[in-house]
Design a protein around this motif. Structure first.
Motif, PDB file in Angstrom:
ATOM      1  N   PHE A   1       8.330 -35.759 -24.390  1.00 21.77           N
ATOM      2  CA  PHE A   1       7.576 -34.505 -24.477  1.00 21.77           C
ATOM      3  C   PHE A   1       6.079 -34.782 -24.524  1.00 21.77           C
ATOM      4  CE2 PHE A   1       5.161 -32.224 -27.736  1.00 21.77           C
ATOM      5  CZ  PHE A   1       4.946 -31.023 -27.071  1.00 21.77           C
ATOM      6  N   GLU A   2       5.666 -35.741 -25.348  1.00 19.96           N
ATOM      7  CA  GLU A   2       4.235 -36.037 -25.490  1.00 19.96           C
ATOM      8  C   GLU A   2       3.626 -36.532 -24.194  1.00 19.96           C
ATOM      9  OE1 GLU A   2       4.215 -37.067 -30.292  1.00 19.96           O
ATOM     10  OE2 GLU A   2       4.368 -38.683 -28.815  1.00 19.96           O
ATOM     11  N   VAL A   3       4.330 -37.415 -23.492  1.00 19.28           N
ATOM     12  CA  VAL A   3       3.813 -37.938 -22.224  1.00 19.28           C
ATOM     13  C   VAL A   3       3.620 -36.796 -21.225  1.00 19.28           C
ATOM     14  CG1 VAL A   3       4.365 -39.371 -20.227  1.00 19.28           C
ATOM     15  CG2 VAL A   3       4.731 -40.260 -22.534  1.00 19.28           C
ATOM     16  N   ASP A   4       4.604 -35.916 -21.142  1.00 19.32           N
ATOM     17  CA  ASP A   4       4.497 -34.775 -20.223  1.00 19.32           C
ATOM     18  C   ASP A   4       3.376 -33.827 -20.652  1.00 19.32           C
ATOM     19  OD1 ASP A   4       6.624 -35.836 -18.834  1.00 19.32           O
ATOM     20  OD2 ASP A   4       8.121 -34.478 -19.699  1.00 19.32           O
ATOM     21  N   MET A   5       3.254 -33.591 -21.956  1.00 16.32           N
ATOM     22  CA  MET A   5       2.202 -32.710 -22.456  1.00 16.32           C
ATOM     23  C   MET A   5       0.822 -33.294 -22.175  1.00 16.32           C
ATOM     24  SD  MET A   5       1.425 -31.303 -26.341  1.00 16.32           S
ATOM     25  CE  MET A   5       1.299 -32.973 -26.978  1.00 16.32           C
ATOM     26  N   TRP A   6       0.653 -34.591 -22.387  1.00 20.12           N
ATOM     27  CA  TRP A   6      -0.645 -35.222 -22.141  1.00 20.12           C
ATOM     28  C   TRP A   6      -1.074 -35.042 -20.685  1.00 20.12           C
ATOM     29  CZ3 TRP A   6       1.221 -40.251 -24.949  1.00 20.12           C
ATOM     30  CH2 TRP A   6       1.147 -40.050 -26.340  1.00 20.12           C
ATOM     31  N   ALA A   7      -0.140 -35.193 -19.776  1.00 16.79           N
ATOM     32  CA  ALA A   7      -0.468 -35.034 -18.353  1.00 16.79           C
ATOM     33  C   ALA A   7      -0.861 -33.593 -18.048  1.00 16.79           C
ATOM     34  CB  ALA A   7       0.717 -35.467 -17.488  1.00 16.79           C
ATOM     35  N   ARG A   8      -0.093 -32.660 -18.607  1.00 12.26           N
ATOM     36  CA  ARG A   8      -0.386 -31.235 -18.379  1.00 12.26           C
ATOM     37  C   ARG A   8      -1.722 -30.852 -19.016  1.00 12.26           C
ATOM     38  NH1 ARG A   8       3.975 -29.642 -20.384  1.00 12.26           N
ATOM     39  NH2 ARG A   8       3.265 -29.005 -22.455  1.00 12.26           N
ATOM     40  N   ALA A   9      -1.973 -31.358 -20.212  1.00  6.65           N
ATOM     41  CA  ALA A   9      -3.223 -31.044 -20.908  1.00  6.65           C
ATOM     42  C   ALA A   9      -4.423 -31.635 -20.174  1.00  6.65           C
ATOM     43  CB  ALA A   9      -3.173 -31.572 -22.339  1.00  6.65           C
ATOM     44  N   LYS A  10      -4.288 -32.845 -19.667  1.00  5.29           N
ATOM     45  CA  LYS A  10      -5.397 -33.483 -18.948  1.00  5.29           C
ATOM     46  C   LYS A  10      -5.796 -32.660 -17.732  1.00  5.29           C
ATOM     47  CE  LYS A  10      -6.785 -37.992 -17.053  1.00  5.29           C
ATOM     48  NZ  LYS A  10      -7.101 -37.638 -15.661  1.00  5.29           N
ATOM     49  N   LYS A  11      -4.814 -32.199 -16.989  1.00  8.74           N
ATOM     50  CA  LYS A  11      -5.093 -31.383 -15.805  1.00  8.74           C
ATOM     51  C   LYS A  11      -5.839 -30.110 -16.191  1.00  8.74           C
ATOM     52  CE  LYS A  11      -2.745 -29.056 -11.963  1.00  8.74           C
ATOM     53  NZ  LYS A  11      -1.418 -28.772 -11.322  1.00  8.74           N
ATOM     54  N   ASN A  12      -5.397 -29.461 -17.247  1.00 11.14           N
ATOM     55  CA  ASN A  12      -6.044 -28.215 -17.678  1.00 11.14           C
ATOM     56  C   ASN A  12      -7.414 -28.470 -18.302  1.00 11.14           C
ATOM     57  OD1 ASN A  12      -4.177 -25.687 -17.393  1.00 11.14           O
ATOM     58  ND2 ASN A  12      -2.813 -27.344 -17.995  1.00 11.14           N
ATOM     59  N   ALA A  13      -7.566 -29.580 -18.991  1.00 14.19           N
ATOM     60  CA  ALA A  13      -8.866 -29.913 -19.574  1.00 14.19           C
ATOM     61  C   ALA A  13      -9.888 -30.208 -18.487  1.00 14.19           C
ATOM     62  CB  ALA A  13      -8.730 -31.109 -20.518  1.00 14.19           C
ATOM     63  N   GLU A  14      -9.453 -30.861 -17.424  1.00 12.10           N
ATOM     64  CA  GLU A  14     -10.355 -31.116 -16.300  1.00 12.10           C
ATOM     65  C   GLU A  14     -10.795 -29.807 -15.653  1.00 12.10           C
ATOM     66  OE1 GLU A  14      -8.682 -35.534 -14.959  1.00 12.10           O
ATOM     67  OE2 GLU A  14      -7.898 -33.709 -14.013  1.00 12.10           O
ATOM     68  N   ALA A  15      -9.857 -28.869 -15.507  1.00 18.07           N
ATOM     69  CA  ALA A  15     -10.218 -27.561 -14.959  1.00 18.07           C
ATOM     70  C   ALA A  15     -11.179 -26.821 -15.886  1.00 18.07           C
ATOM     71  CB  ALA A  15      -8.956 -26.724 -14.729  1.00 18.07           C
TER      72      ALA A  15
END
Length: 404
Positions: A351-365
């Protein structure tokens, strides 16, 4: 396999959503919220929930239809003005605006969303006036929560930090802290705007109204309770309030901020600040590093702002947080990954690995949109960005038609 006893720290949208999803799966959980009761008024604009995240979480929680009854689709429209009052974009008049990816994002007031989820929980789930101090590990590896009033609550198998920017859970697994993003200013509110200030009401419209200058903006949002939420923000140093001699809690802060940061704005736009309620709040916007991660702990994890604090300029914060809640609930419940054989720790790690990837994409946006909100060319840069995105979207649709 025995179901875990889960403690959720923080009674915002992500914490409450997680509790609701766990209860629907008959998993024991408790929410601990530092607010003294449910009636504490939290400032801030309304929230737009996206179909693939916030609304999806509410759907699985059995709350989507009630959300739709409360939400305001009319609040989705966007207006952009230059400092002299020139209209640069106005979706409310049917003009071209944002691309299709911004569709189906109805607004709901923060208090309404909180009450919607809170009222659906089992009685006694949420413990108010519970300010966490620290987490202790028992001899049996279970966790004890220690609160500011001296209470200790024990025997938790998992603690989830959903307690926002300055999380009290985060220090248990990481020493990373939020840093100043370079944006600060005055948080204002105009109450009963239709009756008291009809000219400002007309300027703001029914949705969001951005008055963007060079590296600054007066950003307004219509709320469903008859108020307009306003942020008078700019790129300023972290010590700007102290060096400028402005006390944001005093009534004269409104005039001083306008004179210091927005002298070139039209009289009507200045009135958004000058005619706002006197109870202003100074805001410095903080964020966690883009791509922030932490060493996996099998008994403690984070969601929402505690895990990936980002500024509000992409409009994704609550949606990313509620998607966290949905995915974490799946991990705890064990759906789709062999509930009887896969240890909870492994499911949490995935869950954390998937969340980190999703969060990184949104943080970049979010960083990209922050740079559009606070661009040296003002609102023109944002309007050009939306025009380019519409063109790209149209080309993509045309290519799909040709290839079908």
């Amino acid at each position: 396999m025995a179901t875990p006893n889960v403690a959720i720290i923080g009674g915002g949208p992500s914490g409450l959503t997680l509790a609701k999803l766990l209860q629907r799966a008959s998993i024991k959980c408790s929410v601990f919220e530092k607010d003294v009761d449910r009636h504490v008024k939290n400032r801030g604009g309304c929230l737009d929930l996206h179909a693939d995240s916030g609304q999806l979480a509410l759907k699985e929680a059995g709350l989507l239809e009630e959300f739709k009854r409360l939400a305001r689709p009319e609040g989705e429209t966007l207006r952009i003005f230059s400092p002299d009052g020139t209209v640069l974009m106005d979706e409310s008049r049917g003009e071209p605006g944002r691309p299709g990816e911004f569709a189906d994002r109805p607004e709901i007031d923060r208090a309404q969303l909180r009450d919607l989820i809170l009222d659906s929980l089992e009685p006694g789930t949420v413990h108010f006036n519970s300010k966490l101090l620290k987490i202790n590990t028992q001899e049996n590896s279970k966790l004890t929560l220690v609160f500011a009033d001296g209470r200790e609550v024990t025997d938790f198998d998992l603690v989830v930090g959903a307690d926002g920017a300055w999380s009290k859970v985060r220090p248990s697994i990481s020493d990373t802290e939020p840093f100043y993003s370079g944006i600060a200013g005055l948080d204002c509110r105009i109450s009963d705007v239709d009756a008291k200030h009809p000219e400002l009401s007309a300027h703001v419209g029914q949705g969001m109204c951005l008055n963007l200058g060079s590296n600054k903006g007066l950003m307004c949002q219509r709320n469903g309770d008859g108020t307009v939420q306003l942020y008078a923000f700019a790129r300023v140093p972290v010590d700007w309030f102290s060096t400028s001699g402005i006390d944001p809690t005093l009534p004269d802060a409104r005039r001083k901020v306008v004179d210091a940061l927005f002298p070139e704005y039209s009289d009507l736009q200045k009135s958004l600040v000058l005619d706002s309620d006197p109870d202003t709040v100074g805001r410095l916007l903080y964020m966690l590093p883009v791509g922030y991660q932490w060493p996996h702990n099998p008994r403690i994890t984070l969601i929402g702002d505690a895990a990936h604090l980002m500024n509000p300029f992409a409009g994704v914060g609550v949606n990313v947080a509620m998607k966290d809640s949905l995915e974490l609930a799946h991990a705890i419940i064990g759906e789709g990954v062999g509930q009887d054989s896969t240890p909870l720790s492994e499911r949490l790690a995935k869950f954390e690995v998937d969340m980190w990837a999703r969060a990184k994409k949104n943080a970049e946006a979010t960083v990209m949109y922050q740079n559009l909100f606070f661009h040296e060319r003002g609102g023109i840069a944002m309007v050009e960005h939306f025009a380019k995105r519409r063109e790209e979207e149209q080309k993509y649709k045309s290519n799909e038609v040709k290839s079908s």
